[in-house]
Design a protein around this motif. Structure first.
Motif, PDB file in Angstrom:
ATOM      1  N   HIS A   9       0.818  -1.215   0.000  1.00  0.00           N
ATOM      2  CA  HIS A   9       0.000   0.000   0.000  1.00  0.00           C
ATOM      3  C   HIS A   9       0.846   1.256   0.000  1.00  0.00           C
ATOM      4  N   VAL A  10       0.205   2.331  -0.415  1.00  0.00           N
ATOM      5  CA  VAL A  10       0.761   3.680  -0.259  1.00  0.00           C
ATOM      6  C   VAL A  10      -0.162   4.385   0.728  1.00  0.00           C
ATOM      7  N   ALA A  11       0.402   4.904   1.806  1.00  0.00           N
ATOM      8  CA  ALA A  11      -0.410   5.548   2.852  1.00  0.00           C
ATOM      9  C   ALA A  11      -0.313   7.062   2.710  1.00  0.00           C
ATOM     10  N   ILE A  12      -1.470   7.680   2.762  1.00  0.00           N
ATOM     11  CA  ILE A  12      -1.583   9.128   2.555  1.00  0.00           C
ATOM     12  C   ILE A  12      -2.225   9.726   3.797  1.00  0.00           C
ATOM     13  N   LEU A  32     -14.178   1.833  -2.093  1.00  0.00           N
ATOM     14  CA  LEU A  32     -13.842   1.901  -0.661  1.00  0.00           C
ATOM     15  C   LEU A  32     -14.123   0.531  -0.074  1.00  0.00           C
ATOM     16  N   GLN A  33     -13.046  -0.232   0.200  1.00  0.00           N
ATOM     17  CA  GLN A  33     -13.244  -1.613   0.659  1.00  0.00           C
ATOM     18  C   GLN A  33     -13.678  -1.654   2.116  1.00  0.00           C
ATOM     19  N   ILE A  45      -8.801   4.989   9.151  1.00  0.00           N
ATOM     20  CA  ILE A  45      -8.153   4.580   7.905  1.00  0.00           C
ATOM     21  C   ILE A  45      -9.194   4.106   6.902  1.00  0.00           C
ATOM     22  N   ALA A  46      -9.091   4.579   5.672  1.00  0.00           N
ATOM     23  CA  ALA A  46      -9.931   4.079   4.572  1.00  0.00           C
ATOM     24  C   ALA A  46      -9.034   3.270   3.644  1.00  0.00           C
ATOM     25  N   GLU A  56      -4.204   3.808   1.087  1.00  0.00           N
ATOM     26  CA  GLU A  56      -4.776   3.971   2.425  1.00  0.00           C
ATOM     27  C   GLU A  56      -4.820   5.450   2.775  1.00  0.00           C
ATOM     28  N   LEU A  57      -5.991   5.931   3.138  1.00  0.00           N
ATOM     29  CA  LEU A  57      -6.135   7.315   3.597  1.00  0.00           C
ATOM     30  C   LEU A  57      -6.180   7.289   5.117  1.00  0.00           C
TER      31      LEU A  57
END
Lengths: 137, 137
Positions: A9-12, A32-33, A45-46, A56-57
């Motif tokens: 993942h890339v986390a933002i 949006l899982q 976290i989304a 991942e937001l």
């Protein structure tokens, strides 16, 4: 030799998950899982799958969490990239043998059984790199 | 509806590609697939495949390039994330209809025939997002 297999993942970091979903879900169309609160880390976290990876937001849920402090200092943007590895213990040993500084000495384990650790950004040319060893199905 | 299919690459700005390879290739073990200079952008780029994606290391080759200025201002770290889309024209139209600001009005095309554009970070919660439409084989 431990082997990296993919970007997990890339986390933002964002200040508000709902606002950021207006771009990532509503405009770009990513599904949006799931969406979850982690009260230990004081974040929401989304999780949005894309191919074999996820975006991942991450938003802080309290004003004094680590992520809230990061946000105040650095602003919104990419926070870390997580790479999947087949043997995290062997990878950590290999990194240490090359003088790379790790944030944790032994892998942590999350509630899904995934082992993880972080490489210190000062050993990673400014990037926060997370490593994941996901349990085999 | 245009659809995002995968993370094409994560681009990381570093001050020197050789130094950064000591981590990414020599310690983490990612293969260095190719390395090229782009004199138009005044950068050197190392391409390192991981799963269906790539890590790209980008270093400035002149002191006054855009990337050199970015580096002086922000320091080393993740620069942008590139997402692959099946129809970049339709995606750009969809983004504009939602009020998302794009850096270029029409897609640019690189030497491999890939169409690309950037979403402005101020419309993307601090993230520089690149979109790629890769030509079908």
């Amino acid at each position: 030799m431990p082997r990296l297999s993919r970007i997990n993942h890339v986390a933002i970091v964002v200040d508000d998950v709902d606002s950021a979903l207006s771009l990532w879900r509503d405009a770009l169309g990513l599904p949006l899982q799931k969406r979850e609160r982690n009260d230990g880390e004081a974040v929401e976290i989304a999780f949005m799958p894309i191919g074999e990876s996820e975006i991942e937001l991450i938003a802080p849920t309290t004003a004094d969490s680590g992520v809230a402090k990061y946000l105040a200092k650095r602003g919104m943007g990419m926070h870390h990239v997580c790479l999947e590895v087949d043997d995290i213990g062997a990878m950590m040993e290999q990194l240490r043998s090359k003088g790379i500084e790790l944030i944790n000495d032994v892998p942590k384990i999350n509630e899904h059984g995934t082992k993880y650790c972080f490489i210190h950004p000062k050993s990673a040319f400014g990037v926060m790199i997370e490593l994941y060893e996901v349990p085999r199905p």
